[in-house]
Write an enzyme that holds these catalytic residues in place. Structure first.
Site, PDB file in Angstrom:
ATOM      1  N   THR A 195       0.851  -1.200   0.000  1.00  0.00           N
ATOM      2  CA  THR A 195       0.000   0.000   0.000  1.00  0.00           C
ATOM      3  C   THR A 195       0.881   1.242   0.000  1.00  0.00           C
ATOM      4  O   THR A 195       2.070   1.166  -0.351  1.00  0.00           O
ATOM      5  CB  THR A 195      -0.992  -0.043   1.193  1.00  0.00           C
ATOM      6  OG1 THR A 195      -1.907   1.056   1.066  1.00  0.00           O
ATOM      7  CG2 THR A 195      -0.306   0.036   2.548  1.00  0.00           C
ATOM      8  N   ASN A 196       0.361   2.393   0.353  1.00  0.00           N
ATOM      9  CA  ASN A 196       1.142   3.636   0.363  1.00  0.00           C
ATOM     10  C   ASN A 196       0.651   4.521   1.503  1.00  0.00           C
ATOM     11  O   ASN A 196      -0.206   4.122   2.290  1.00  0.00           O
ATOM     12  CB  ASN A 196       1.024   4.332  -0.998  1.00  0.00           C
ATOM     13  CG  ASN A 196      -0.427   4.611  -1.331  1.00  0.00           C
ATOM     14  OD1 ASN A 196      -1.097   5.386  -0.671  1.00  0.00           O
ATOM     15  ND2 ASN A 196      -0.954   3.913  -2.348  1.00  0.00           N
ATOM     16  N   HIS A 197       1.177   5.740   1.575  1.00  0.00           N
ATOM     17  CA  HIS A 197       0.913   6.584   2.758  1.00  0.00           C
ATOM     18  C   HIS A 197      -0.377   7.412   2.678  1.00  0.00           C
ATOM     19  O   HIS A 197      -0.610   8.247   3.538  1.00  0.00           O
ATOM     20  CB  HIS A 197       2.087   7.539   2.971  1.00  0.00           C
ATOM     21  CG  HIS A 197       3.368   6.828   3.295  1.00  0.00           C
ATOM     22  ND1 HIS A 197       3.497   6.057   4.415  1.00  0.00           N
ATOM     23  CD2 HIS A 197       4.542   6.751   2.619  1.00  0.00           C
ATOM     24  CE1 HIS A 197       4.723   5.545   4.449  1.00  0.00           C
ATOM     25  NE2 HIS A 197       5.370   5.942   3.360  1.00  0.00           N
TER      26      HIS A 197
END
Ligand code: PMT
Length: 401
Positions: free
Chosen positions: A210-212
């Site tokens: 995933t990412n931030h």
């Protein structure tokens, strides 16, 4: 919250234990820039004092004594006439019945009868009072007169019973107030789809790539579109946020889920604020990958490019009249954003410099540059994500005109 800034909200408080929450609502409205005048009924005064409201609004709070004071005839007429919205929270079964019948026997109900602005009520009552046919009939009567009813919620009631009758939380009432105020906004009658959050691409049943992205920018866009009167669908990856009141919410996890959710949709505008994955594991392991088996090799493949896939004209007609993208860049901001604007067939793109500490992922503020298909550019200074959302929504409204 520019929708509340300078608005005059008349807040009626009736006799319920939920009256203490009305102080929080008055405070939130005041902090958002509204001028809040409070009217307490006699029963309301038994739970909270006018001083409580005066302290949070900075304005005098009115009680039944004012109905018989020197300014009596001015008070009930002028309060109702000047207001943009009358909110009664909490609103008891007794006051609901009075409103339905046009009974005007205290300052609040006299004012409600004289007011010309829209009325929103947040019912609060105990036990079977809400389910009682009389209350249900009264609520129906009010709804046929376009009175907005927010709640009630199900949960523990003051009597210790559990059931329907709890006043909804102030934050949620605030959402209903925003919808009521935005009903004749720039996007009334328009459907807007907003995507938000970071997609999750499963490696195995436990782990994801995933990412931030926190979803803050996307949720702010959904709220800004609601404030402008739009019919809003929020397609959201997992976040810790509460979706804005009034949005239709579609929960998804992966980029493929997001594409599937959009594939059968059409709307006046699509705003792709989500940080969708560009890569995903080629295969998702059925069982948890065991540490004892050593460090795994996880081959990746491209995730679907959602914007490219939905910009096609399936039935010959454009699925989204206006398409807006975001570009999260850590270098060559404008050049990279401009390439994405063209390759994804967008009307405009918001370029995000994610290397700055006060902009981009997870923070409350953003600094974006808007690049339009006709070559125009607008470099916006640092602002809250809500303000950035309002700017984007203004441009969409202009393009849809
Ligand atoms: O959520 P927050 O914490 O508030 O952070 C906000 C944000 C930084 C996530 C947001 O403002 C932002 O920049 N979103 C886009 C992030 C991104 O994926 O950028 P990109 O440059 O990789 O993609 C360009 C555009 O293509 C984006 O509109 C993206 O939604 C879209 N895209 C990306 C990948 C993919 N598989 N399909 C897509 O359509």
């Amino acid at each position: 919250m520019s929708i509340l800034s300078g608005k005059r909200i008349l807040l009626g408080v009736t006799g319920s234990i939920a009256a203490f929450k009305a102080a929080d609502l008055a405070s939130k409205l005041t902090q958002a820039g509204a001028e809040v005048d409070v009217i307490l009924t006699g029963a309301g005064e038994k739970f909270v004092t006018p001083l409580t409201f005066q302290s949070v609004t900075g304005r005098r709070a009115y009680t039944d004594e004012d109905l018989w004071g020197d300014e009596a005839h001015i008070v009930h007429i002028s309060l109702g006439k000047k207001a943009d919205l009358l909110v009664i929270a909490p609103c008891t079964a007794n006051t609901i019945a009075k409103l339905a019948r046009g009974v005007a026997d205290n300052l609040l109900t006299v004012t409600a009868l004289a007011a010309t602005c829209p009325l929103l009520i947040a019912p609060a009552m105990d036990g079977g009072m809400y389910d009682h046919p009389a209350t249900q009939q009264n609520l129906k009567t009010l709804q046929t007169r376009s009175v907005r009813v927010a709640g009630p919620a199900t949960g523990r009631l003051a009597s210790g019973l559990s059931g329907v009758g709890r006043m909804i939380e102030p934050m949620e009432i605030l959402g209903y107030i925003r919808i009521a105020l935005g009903k004749n906004g720039k996007l009334t009658g328009k459907k807007i789809i907003v995507t938000a959050g970071g997609t999750q691409e499963a490696i195995d049943p436990v782990r994801v790539i995933t990412n931030h992205s926190s979803g803050k920018q996307g949720y702010a866009l959904a709220q800004a579109a609601l404030d402008a009167g739009a019919d809003v669908t929020l397609v959201t990856a997992p976040t810790a946020l509460t979706p804005p009141v009034g949005a239709k919410v579609v929960h998804i996890k992966s980029a493929q889920d997001m594409l599937d959710a959009l594939m059968n949709e059409s709307a006046d505008a699509l705003i792709m604020a989500a940080a969708a994955a560009d890569f995903r594991p080629k295969e998702t392991a059925k069982d948890k990958i065991k540490k004892r088996d050593g460090i795994p090799q996880i081959p990746l493949e491209g995730a679907p490019d959602i914007l490219k896939a939905v910009s096609g004209s399936g039935s010959g007609e454009k699925r989204f009249k206006v398409m807006v993208g975001f570009a999260a860049e850590s270098q060559d901001l404008l050049q990279n954003a401009s390439e994405k604007l063209k390759s994804k067939g967008l009307d405009f793109i918001a370029a995000n410099d994610i290397s700055a500490r006060d902009a981009g992922f997870a923070v409350e503020t953003n600094r974006i540059a808007l690049l339009f298909a006709d070559g125009r550019q607008e470099l916006l200074p640092l602002m809250s994500k809500s303000e950035a959302a309002e700017k984007i929504v203004e441009h969409i409204a202009r393009l849809l005109k």
